[in-house]
Design a protein around this motif. Structure first.
Motif, PDB file in Angstrom:
ATOM      1  N   GLY A 274     -62.158  25.945 -14.629  1.00  0.00           N
ATOM      2  CA  GLY A 274     -61.652  25.998 -13.092  1.00  0.00           C
ATOM      3  C   GLY A 274     -60.399  26.531 -12.956  1.00  0.00           C
ATOM      4  O   GLY A 274     -59.569  26.330 -13.949  1.00  0.00           O
ATOM      5  N   PHE A 275     -60.066  26.895 -11.725  1.00  0.00           N
ATOM      6  CA  PHE A 275     -58.720  27.354 -11.619  1.00  0.00           C
ATOM      7  C   PHE A 275     -58.198  26.837 -10.125  1.00  0.00           C
ATOM      8  O   PHE A 275     -58.785  26.993  -9.192  1.00  0.00           O
ATOM      9  CB  PHE A 275     -58.643  28.918 -11.540  1.00  0.00           C
ATOM     10  N   SER A 276     -57.019  26.188 -10.224  1.00  0.00           N
ATOM     11  CA  SER A 276     -56.141  25.833  -9.018  1.00  0.00           C
ATOM     12  C   SER A 276     -55.065  26.733  -8.869  1.00  0.00           C
ATOM     13  O   SER A 276     -54.175  26.932  -9.803  1.00  0.00           O
ATOM     14  CB  SER A 276     -55.703  24.373  -9.282  1.00  0.00           C
ATOM     15  N   PRO A 277     -55.186  27.708  -7.767  1.00  0.00           N
ATOM     16  CA  PRO A 277     -54.311  28.732  -7.712  1.00  0.00           C
ATOM     17  C   PRO A 277     -53.037  28.482  -7.100  1.00  0.00           C
ATOM     18  O   PRO A 277     -51.948  29.413  -6.881  1.00  0.00           O
ATOM     19  CB  PRO A 277     -54.928  29.943  -6.854  1.00  0.00           C
ATOM     20  N   TYR A 278     -52.670  27.378  -6.797  1.00  0.00           N
ATOM     21  CA  TYR A 278     -51.623  26.895  -6.007  1.00  0.00           C
ATOM     22  C   TYR A 278     -51.243  25.393  -6.363  1.00  0.00           C
ATOM     23  O   TYR A 278     -52.168  24.727  -6.584  1.00  0.00           O
ATOM     24  CB  TYR A 278     -51.583  27.414  -4.500  1.00  0.00           C
ATOM     25  N   VAL A 279     -49.902  25.156  -5.948  1.00  0.00           N
ATOM     26  CA  VAL A 279     -49.358  23.582  -5.909  1.00  0.00           C
ATOM     27  C   VAL A 279     -49.132  23.271  -4.348  1.00  0.00           C
ATOM     28  O   VAL A 279     -48.583  24.131  -3.751  1.00  0.00           O
ATOM     29  CB  VAL A 279     -48.215  23.592  -6.922  1.00  0.00           C
ATOM     30  N   GLU A 280     -49.327  22.108  -4.018  1.00  0.00           N
ATOM     31  CA  GLU A 280     -49.439  21.937  -2.761  1.00  0.00           C
ATOM     32  C   GLU A 280     -48.830  20.610  -2.310  1.00  0.00           C
ATOM     33  O   GLU A 280     -49.005  19.516  -3.257  1.00  0.00           O
ATOM     34  CB  GLU A 280     -50.813  21.900  -2.048  1.00  0.00           C
ATOM     35  N   ARG A 281     -47.832  20.490  -1.507  1.00  0.00           N
ATOM     36  CA  ARG A 281     -47.432  19.266  -1.035  1.00  0.00           C
ATOM     37  C   ARG A 281     -46.986  19.469   0.483  1.00  0.00           C
ATOM     38  O   ARG A 281     -47.926  19.190   1.043  1.00  0.00           O
ATOM     39  CB  ARG A 281     -45.799  18.926  -1.975  1.00  0.00           C
ATOM     40  N   LYS A 282     -45.710  20.047   0.959  1.00  0.00           N
ATOM     41  CA  LYS A 282     -45.623  20.146   2.078  1.00  0.00           C
ATOM     42  C   LYS A 282     -45.931  21.667   2.628  1.00  0.00           C
ATOM     43  O   LYS A 282     -46.468  21.666   3.611  1.00  0.00           O
ATOM     44  CB  LYS A 282     -43.869  20.263   2.310  1.00  0.00           C
ATOM     45  N   ARG A 283     -46.202  22.290   1.739  1.00  0.00           N
ATOM     46  CA  ARG A 283     -46.765  23.551   1.948  1.00  0.00           C
ATOM     47  C   ARG A 283     -47.403  24.104   0.350  1.00  0.00           C
ATOM     48  O   ARG A 283     -47.396  23.488  -0.561  1.00  0.00           O
ATOM     49  CB  ARG A 283     -45.651  24.590   2.130  1.00  0.00           C
ATOM     50  N   ARG A 284     -48.095  25.269   0.410  1.00  0.00           N
ATOM     51  CA  ARG A 284     -48.819  25.823  -0.584  1.00  0.00           C
ATOM     52  C   ARG A 284     -47.764  26.877  -1.407  1.00  0.00           C
ATOM     53  O   ARG A 284     -47.233  27.557  -0.687  1.00  0.00           O
ATOM     54  CB  ARG A 284     -50.104  26.520  -0.294  1.00  0.00           C
ATOM     55  N   SER A 285     -47.796  26.905  -2.631  1.00  0.00           N
ATOM     56  CA  SER A 285     -46.909  27.970  -3.312  1.00  0.00           C
ATOM     57  C   SER A 285     -47.635  28.199  -4.627  1.00  0.00           C
ATOM     58  O   SER A 285     -48.228  27.303  -5.492  1.00  0.00           O
ATOM     59  CB  SER A 285     -45.626  27.239  -3.523  1.00  0.00           C
ATOM     60  N   SER A 286     -47.493  29.626  -5.037  1.00  0.00           N
ATOM     61  CA  SER A 286     -48.016  29.908  -6.363  1.00  0.00           C
ATOM     62  C   SER A 286     -46.689  30.641  -6.877  1.00  0.00           C
ATOM     63  O   SER A 286     -45.865  31.403  -6.261  1.00  0.00           O
ATOM     64  CB  SER A 286     -49.259  30.853  -6.334  1.00  0.00           C
ATOM     65  N   PHE A 287     -46.745  30.895  -8.041  1.00  0.00           N
ATOM     66  CA  PHE A 287     -45.858  31.651  -8.881  1.00  0.00           C
ATOM     67  C   PHE A 287     -46.580  32.858  -9.425  1.00  0.00           C
ATOM     68  O   PHE A 287     -47.467  32.669  -9.921  1.00  0.00           O
ATOM     69  CB  PHE A 287     -44.916  30.921 -10.022  1.00  0.00           C
TER      70      PHE A 287
END
Length: 461
Positions: free
Chosen positions: A315-328
């Motif tokens: 599986g793939f989680s395309p972003y990291v999330e806390r206050k907002r979503r972010s990907s590199f």
């Protein structure tokens, strides 16, 4: 997996010696490797002699196209695309393949001799430098984006080509993103879903960590390398942390950054021993020693090489999330040079539109399935794009990968403004050093303060 300081990423055949033994894998090296080459409508041995942007015989124009795709098989594909373009347009395209590491030298030489290309394909770092120096035509980029359809691009991809004073330095063409890849069956056994939030990622890493059994909770970058900075970026940005504020002042010692560093230090407790790099992530996932790694989409080909069963279980989680979503990730763009004549620039725009349209765009992307992902939403969902052996194996994950372009971010951009000064900081590995220090157990606040002071010195604040 150094993929970004001079990236866009490409795969490199490397023999890895990893935890538990040696294995041959295909891995992302980031810095383009190869030799200069030529071909297409014309040929070139890489010397860069001649302008290549002007009128040809019989009313045919001639333009030079630089590409950072230096592998022989990719150059052959590009030659085929050029021949197809030339068959329907009164333009001869001369292709010159340039290693991305060599771009600064080649650009300086071409600028001095008046032989800059009309159009070139390369990543964000050279784009920023050339754009801020006035060497790229924002009007030409706007014309191409408009012709292709601005609303068809993923917003995050467009944002990364945006100029500080408005408009775009270049046209997004393709890219890769980074996220967390995980073994679905293993997480399900432990009652875990695909993690994206800080808490879920830490819980999954803690749950899966059994070092006595040679099983590790996660792999993120902990060595002082570009990979560590890349892995850390979405954690920082998801917490609202930046390196620069809107005025360009260093704010690496902010509360938000300290929180992100502190968390990353906690997560790093569940990684394999020693300082971990992309090699660690790739090797431990493929041999089953870790079931949750942060890695770029270039791993799709490696996993597919292990067979359908592993693909279906990944599986793939395309972003990291806390206050907002972010990907590199990385965007590779088509850059149109303002030094070209109007005739050459018009031809270059037509050629750019051609490359971003229909089957020719798909043909380009298929040169590196998983590594070259479409920045155009309709293409990402098209059956033509998915009609590839590697991509077919991944099914719906292919769309998840491209959708991550909506949240793609990098430290050198703030509210649409680009800060090329980040290059001085990354060249010194100051962010990666901070990551490595907190991963090694140092106090996050102290590290943030000391690294911020060093960043200010480097950029002259």
């Amino acid at each position: 997996m150094t993929r970004e300081s001079t990236t866009p990423a490409v795969s490199r055949r490397t023999v890895l010696e990893g935890i538990g033994g040696a294995a041959a894998v295909t891995a992302l090296a980031g810095c383009l490797d190869g030799i200069y080459g030529g071909g297409g409508g014309g040929t070139n041995d890489g010397s860069g002699s001649g302008n290549g942007n002007g009128s040809g015989s019989g009313g045919t124009s001639r333009i030079t196209f630089w590409t950072t795709q230096v592998e022989n098989d990719r150059k052959q594909v590009i030659r085929e695309l050029i021949r197809s373009y030339e068959s329907g347009h009164p333009t001869n395209v001369e292709m010159i393949a340039v290693k991305e590491d060599d771009l600064p030298t080649r650009i300086a030489s071409a600028r001095a001799s008046g032989t800059l290309p009309a159009i070139a394909e390369f990543g964000l770092s050279p784009m920023q430098k050339l754009g801020s120096g006035g060497l790229l035509s924002k009007q030409a980029a706007a014309d191409v984006i408009g012709a292709v359809g601005e609303d068809t691009f993923y917003q995050g991809a467009l944002d990364l080509t945006r100029a500080p004073d408005g408009g775009h330095y270049a046209v997004p063409m393709h890219g890769w993103v980074e996220g967390f890849w995980y073994r679905k069956s293993v997480l399900e056994e432990h009652g875990l879903d695909g993690p994206t939030t800080w808490d879920d990622l830490l819980n999954a890493a803690k749950t899966l960590h059994r070092p006595d059994e040679n099983q590790f909770g996660t792999v993120v970058g902990t060595k002082k390398t570009s990979f560590a900075r890349q892995c850390f970026t979405p954690f920082a940005r998801s917490n609202g942390a930046r390196v620069f504020d809107e005025a360009g002042e260093i704010v690496f010692d902010s509360r938000e950054m300290i929180e992100a560093l502190k968390f990353y230090g906690k997560l790093a407790q569940y990684t394999p021993p020693g300082k971990d790099t992309w090699k660690t992530a790739n090797h431990t996932y493929l041999n089953g020693q870790c079931h949750l790694i942060e890695y770029s989409t270039y791993i799709m080909g490696d996993v597919a090489g292990k067979g359908t069963e592993m693909v279906e279980d990944t599986g793939f989680s395309p972003y990291v999330e806390r206050k907002r979503r972010s990907s590199f990730g990385q965007i590779v763009a088509l850059n149109l040079f303002s030094s070209a004549s109007k005739e050459a620039l018009d031809a270059a725009k037509t050629y750019a539109e051609f490359l971003l349209t229909g089957k020719q765009y798909v043909k380009w992307l298929h040169m590196a399935p998983g590594g070259m992902n479409p920045v155009l939403k309709p293409t990402a969902r098209s059956e033509a794009f998915k009609d590839n052996e590697t991509l077919k194996a991944w099914g719906a994950t292919v769309e998840d990968v491209s959708d991550a372009f909506e949240n793609i971010e990098r430290f050198g951009y703030v509210e649409g403004k680009a800060f090329p000064e980040l290059g001085k900081i990354t060249n010194e590995y100051l962010i990666a050093e901070a990551v490595s220090r907190v991963a090694g157990g140092e106090d996050a606040a102290t590290v943030a303060r000391e690294q911020a002071e060093e960043m200010r010195r480097v950029v002259g604040q």
